[in-house]
Scaffold this motif. Structure first.
Motif, PDB file in Angstrom:
ATOM      1  N   TYR A  63       0.726  -1.191   0.145  1.00  0.00           N
ATOM      2  CA  TYR A  63       0.122   0.022  -0.020  1.00  0.00           C
ATOM      3  C   TYR A  63       0.679   1.326   0.123  1.00  0.00           C
ATOM      4  O   TYR A  63       0.242   2.162  -0.365  1.00  0.00           O
ATOM      5  CB  TYR A  63      -0.902   0.023   1.092  1.00  0.00           C
ATOM      6  N   PHE A  98       1.461   1.739  -3.555  1.00  0.00           N
ATOM      7  CA  PHE A  98       0.289   2.361  -4.306  1.00  0.00           C
ATOM      8  C   PHE A  98       0.087   3.914  -4.036  1.00  0.00           C
ATOM      9  O   PHE A  98      -0.683   4.294  -4.879  1.00  0.00           O
ATOM     10  CB  PHE A  98      -1.055   1.613  -3.803  1.00  0.00           C
ATOM     11  N   GLU A 106      -8.733   2.708  -6.198  1.00  0.00           N
ATOM     12  CA  GLU A 106      -9.039   1.375  -6.802  1.00  0.00           C
ATOM     13  C   GLU A 106      -8.320   0.150  -6.160  1.00  0.00           C
ATOM     14  O   GLU A 106      -8.582  -0.835  -6.273  1.00  0.00           O
ATOM     15  CB  GLU A 106      -8.880   1.591  -8.424  1.00  0.00           C
ATOM     16  N   ARG A 107      -7.190   0.765  -5.321  1.00  0.00           N
ATOM     17  CA  ARG A 107      -6.626  -0.403  -4.482  1.00  0.00           C
ATOM     18  C   ARG A 107      -7.289  -0.691  -3.208  1.00  0.00           C
ATOM     19  O   ARG A 107      -7.174  -1.792  -2.785  1.00  0.00           O
ATOM     20  CB  ARG A 107      -5.057   0.194  -4.325  1.00  0.00           C
ATOM     21  N   GLU A 156     -15.271  -1.744  -7.866  1.00  0.00           N
ATOM     22  CA  GLU A 156     -15.902  -0.723  -8.609  1.00  0.00           C
ATOM     23  C   GLU A 156     -17.151  -0.744  -7.868  1.00  0.00           C
ATOM     24  O   GLU A 156     -18.055   0.723  -8.374  1.00  0.00           O
ATOM     25  CB  GLU A 156     -16.359  -1.127 -10.052  1.00  0.00           C
ATOM     26  N   ARG A 191     -11.560  -4.235  -0.716  1.00  0.00           N
ATOM     27  CA  ARG A 191     -11.009  -5.304  -1.580  1.00  0.00           C
ATOM     28  C   ARG A 191     -10.811  -6.567  -0.347  1.00  0.00           C
ATOM     29  O   ARG A 191     -10.526  -6.202   0.975  1.00  0.00           O
ATOM     30  CB  ARG A 191      -9.834  -4.877  -2.003  1.00  0.00           C
ATOM     31  N   LYS A 213       4.818 -14.883 -10.612  1.00  0.00           N
ATOM     32  CA  LYS A 213       5.297 -13.962  -9.733  1.00  0.00           C
ATOM     33  C   LYS A 213       5.902 -12.750 -10.473  1.00  0.00           C
ATOM     34  O   LYS A 213       7.371 -12.727 -10.202  1.00  0.00           O
ATOM     35  CB  LYS A 213       6.295 -14.403  -8.630  1.00  0.00           C
ATOM     36  N   THR A 243      -3.594 -10.125  -5.773  1.00  0.00           N
ATOM     37  CA  THR A 243      -4.679  -9.958  -4.753  1.00  0.00           C
ATOM     38  C   THR A 243      -4.283  -8.688  -3.929  1.00  0.00           C
ATOM     39  O   THR A 243      -5.268  -8.153  -3.406  1.00  0.00           O
ATOM     40  CB  THR A 243      -4.535 -11.224  -3.955  1.00  0.00           C
ATOM     41  N   TRP A 244      -3.243  -8.235  -3.521  1.00  0.00           N
ATOM     42  CA  TRP A 244      -3.370  -6.901  -2.717  1.00  0.00           C
ATOM     43  C   TRP A 244      -3.509  -5.922  -3.860  1.00  0.00           C
ATOM     44  O   TRP A 244      -2.824  -5.557  -4.694  1.00  0.00           O
ATOM     45  CB  TRP A 244      -1.559  -6.893  -2.525  1.00  0.00           C
ATOM     46  N   GLY A 245      -4.539  -4.923  -3.478  1.00  0.00           N
ATOM     47  CA  GLY A 245      -4.878  -3.922  -4.175  1.00  0.00           C
ATOM     48  C   GLY A 245      -5.635  -4.159  -5.269  1.00  0.00           C
ATOM     49  O   GLY A 245      -6.259  -3.303  -5.923  1.00  0.00           O
ATOM     50  N   GLY A 246      -6.101  -5.415  -5.578  1.00  0.00           N
ATOM     51  CA  GLY A 246      -6.943  -5.716  -6.878  1.00  0.00           C
ATOM     52  C   GLY A 246      -6.122  -5.930  -7.958  1.00  0.00           C
ATOM     53  O   GLY A 246      -5.120  -5.330  -8.264  1.00  0.00           O
ATOM     54  N   SER A 247      -6.626  -6.649  -9.036  1.00  0.00           N
ATOM     55  CA  SER A 247      -5.752  -6.400 -10.280  1.00  0.00           C
ATOM     56  C   SER A 247      -6.112  -5.329 -10.970  1.00  0.00           C
ATOM     57  O   SER A 247      -6.853  -4.418 -10.843  1.00  0.00           O
ATOM     58  CB  SER A 247      -6.821  -7.803 -10.972  1.00  0.00           C
ATOM     59  N   ARG A 248      -5.156  -5.041 -11.741  1.00  0.00           N
ATOM     60  CA  ARG A 248      -4.915  -3.864 -12.546  1.00  0.00           C
ATOM     61  C   ARG A 248      -4.282  -4.002 -13.874  1.00  0.00           C
ATOM     62  O   ARG A 248      -3.429  -4.918 -13.990  1.00  0.00           O
ATOM     63  CB  ARG A 248      -4.316  -2.781 -11.827  1.00  0.00           C
ATOM     64  N   LYS A 294      -6.955   3.229 -15.279  1.00  0.00           N
ATOM     65  CA  LYS A 294      -8.316   3.171 -14.333  1.00  0.00           C
ATOM     66  C   LYS A 294      -8.972   1.833 -14.519  1.00  0.00           C
ATOM     67  O   LYS A 294      -8.989   1.466 -15.917  1.00  0.00           O
ATOM     68  CB  LYS A 294      -9.163   4.217 -14.704  1.00  0.00           C
ATOM     69  N   ASN A 295      -9.164   1.202 -13.824  1.00  0.00           N
ATOM     70  CA  ASN A 295      -9.753  -0.209 -13.745  1.00  0.00           C
ATOM     71  C   ASN A 295     -10.776  -0.305 -14.763  1.00  0.00           C
ATOM     72  O   ASN A 295     -11.919   0.454 -14.716  1.00  0.00           O
ATOM     73  CB  ASN A 295     -10.221  -0.777 -12.442  1.00  0.00           C
ATOM     74  N   PRO A 296     -11.012  -1.351 -15.323  1.00  0.00           N
ATOM     75  CA  PRO A 296     -12.180  -1.895 -15.986  1.00  0.00           C
ATOM     76  C   PRO A 296     -13.140  -2.050 -14.708  1.00  0.00           C
ATOM     77  O   PRO A 296     -12.901  -2.717 -13.666  1.00  0.00           O
ATOM     78  CB  PRO A 296     -12.001  -3.371 -16.573  1.00  0.00           C
ATOM     79  N   ALA A 297     -14.602  -1.563 -15.164  1.00  0.00           N
ATOM     80  CA  ALA A 297     -15.473  -1.643 -13.967  1.00  0.00           C
ATOM     81  C   ALA A 297     -16.821  -2.027 -14.452  1.00  0.00           C
ATOM     82  O   ALA A 297     -17.311  -1.273 -15.596  1.00  0.00           O
ATOM     83  CB  ALA A 297     -15.586  -0.188 -13.565  1.00  0.00           C
ATOM     84  N   THR A 302     -18.057  -8.343 -10.589  1.00  0.00           N
ATOM     85  CA  THR A 302     -16.878  -7.580 -10.308  1.00  0.00           C
ATOM     86  C   THR A 302     -15.819  -7.928 -11.028  1.00  0.00           C
ATOM     87  O   THR A 302     -15.336  -8.964 -11.427  1.00  0.00           O
ATOM     88  CB  THR A 302     -16.659  -7.827  -8.736  1.00  0.00           C
ATOM     89  N   PHE A 303     -15.099  -6.862 -11.640  1.00  0.00           N
ATOM     90  CA  PHE A 303     -13.812  -7.182 -12.402  1.00  0.00           C
ATOM     91  C   PHE A 303     -12.870  -7.787 -11.409  1.00  0.00           C
ATOM     92  O   PHE A 303     -12.491  -7.384 -10.298  1.00  0.00           O
ATOM     93  CB  PHE A 303     -13.225  -5.812 -12.728  1.00  0.00           C
TER      94      PHE A 303
END
Lengths: 89, 355
Positions: free
Chosen positions: A9, A12, A42-43, A47, A52, B13, B58-63, B78-81, B89-90
């Protein structure tokens, strides 16, 4: 109160580690944190606005889930920890 | 400036860059970027030199990240949403496809849950393709072993409005109007499989980059070819040692040449007699095993995005393996040398030919 960013984080948030904010609840603290570091938006949430998975939030030494979740109240001197959840593999 | 080849190697990884000059004899390895995030796919856009990577953390979600300086620095899209009210959910990105040369700034992405996304600003933001999402047949899509994703985006060589997508498990959809509308495109000829479901488990669908209308498709069971003007997929599996596999590539100039790595259909590792790249030079009518330089008998595995070619002459062909090797051929797939080893499990290989 302060927010301490841990592990991924910090990356981020562009390397920020320690953010001082005014907030009465954990929800307000997260909103203020995103205002200070928009790249965290977004982290922290998907959406649909859900926090998360694999994100741990602590208020001082307590897991936020057990002290009211995002409604947990904060006081001067409290520290919110934003932590990538312990994950193996 | 002399050409160079940069292999964008996605692993479980992080992302690696494996580089060589045009001789392709000596390789250097840089990375990882964004470890320990799994990288489903990374690609190079020859139109403007950008790189794109599917960071499925997994940490912070995919991007999705993009680089405008050949991977030195990366920015986050900006993420697909999925729209408000959606029950989806994406989760992660499976594939990123630069648009046609005639459509600058446009990119496409396929995700899990299975959906198609379009960017009109060089990957900075992504919009859901609603026409595909609104297909009534979407209710019949189901997850394969790896999830339910849209992983293949095949854009016609001449006509950017003609494109197809492949979905696991949902089959092929074709658009002739740039994605404004879609039709299912699953007619086949020569299929021997009597299960009614497996043809819809697309493993990789490719459009030939130079010849309009030519397609090659690796399906859960069997491989298929399509010539210009045809409306069905022709089974071209005879001559391969198994019906199963993931990795597939087409020769970027010779529209009759393609490559696959057959896997044992139960073990999911290389079919006996061990790892080999099979090539055809007659549109799948016959197949030739190529294993010179590869470890004899090795039960290696290469997955969906695991193989690609460069644009040099003679052609370079590349594939990665689950045990962390990247293999390179600089003689059109006939013989092989190891370009990198001891990487994490390789999930994708994309060969960028850079001036």
């Amino acid at each position: 109160m302060r927010v301490l960013l841990h592990g991924a984080y910090r990356g981020f948030a562009g390397g920020a580690r320690d953010v001082t904010l005014d907030a009465a609840t954990l929800r307000e603290a997260l909103e203020a944190l995103v205002r200070a570091h928009p790249s965290l938006a977004e982290r922290l949430r998907d959406e649909h606005g859900r926090l998360r998975a694999h994100l741990s939030l602590f208020v001082n030494q307590e897991d936020a889930r057990f002290v009211g979740g995002e409604d947990a109240t904060l006081a001067d001197g409290d520290i919110v920890h934003v932590i990538p959840a312990l994950s193996g593999g | 400036m002399a050409k160079q080849v940069v292999l964008l190697v996605g692993t479980k990884k992080g992302l690696y860059q494996v580089r060589s000059d045009a001789d392709r004899k000596k390789w250097t390895v840089d990375g990882p970027h964004e470890a320990p995030a799994p990288i489903h796919h990374a690609t190079y856009d020859p139109r403007d030199g950008s790189m794109y990577a599917a960071i499925n953390s997994t940490w912070g979600g995919s991007r999705i990240q993009y680089s405008r300086d050949l991977g030195k620095t990366w920015q986050t899209s900006k993420n697909p949403a999925f729209p408000e009210g959606s029950d989806r959910t994406f989760f992660q990105t499976w594939h990123i496809e630069p648009g046609h040369a005639k459509t600058p700034n446009i990119l496409w992405a396929g995700t899990e849950p299975a959906a198609l996304w379009k960017s009109e600003d060089r990957g900075e933001t992504w919009q859901l393709n609603k026409a595909l999402d609104d297909q009534p047949s979407r209710a019949k899509w189901v997850p394969g072993f790896g999830g339910m994703g849209l992983h293949s985006i095949a854009i016609d060589a001449d006509e950017p409005n003609k494109l197809q997508v492949g979905i696991s498990v949902g089959g092929v959809y074709t658009s002739t109007d740039g994605g404004a509308s879609w039709v299912q495109d699953n007619a086949q000829t020569g299929g021997k499989e009597d299960r009614p479901d497996v043809f819809y488990c697309i493993h990789k669908l490719l459009a030939h980059p130079k010849t309009s209308g030519v397609r090659f498709m690796r399906v859960h069971v069997d491989v298929f070819w399509r010539e210009p003007g045809e409306t069905a997929w022709r089974n071209r599996t005879e001559g391969l040692p198994s019906t199963f596999g993931f990795a597939a590539a087409m020769h970027p100039r010779d529209r009759s040449v393609a490559y696959v790595i057959p896997l044992d259909d139960t073990k999911r590792t290389a079919s006996p007699p061990g790892i080999g790249v099979y090539s055809t030079n007659d549109r799948g009518a016959t197949w030739t095993r190529n294993d010179r330089g590869l470890p004899p008998g090795a039960a290696l595995e290469s997955v969906r995005e695991g193989m690609d070619t460069d644009l040099l002459d003679p052609l370079g062909v590349y594939f990665g393996t689950a045990n962390g090797d990247v293999w390179a051929s600089r003689d059109e797939g006939k013989s092989w040398e190891r370009a990198a080893q001891y990487l994490p499990y390789v999930t994708s290989v994309h060969a960028a030919t850079i001036d």
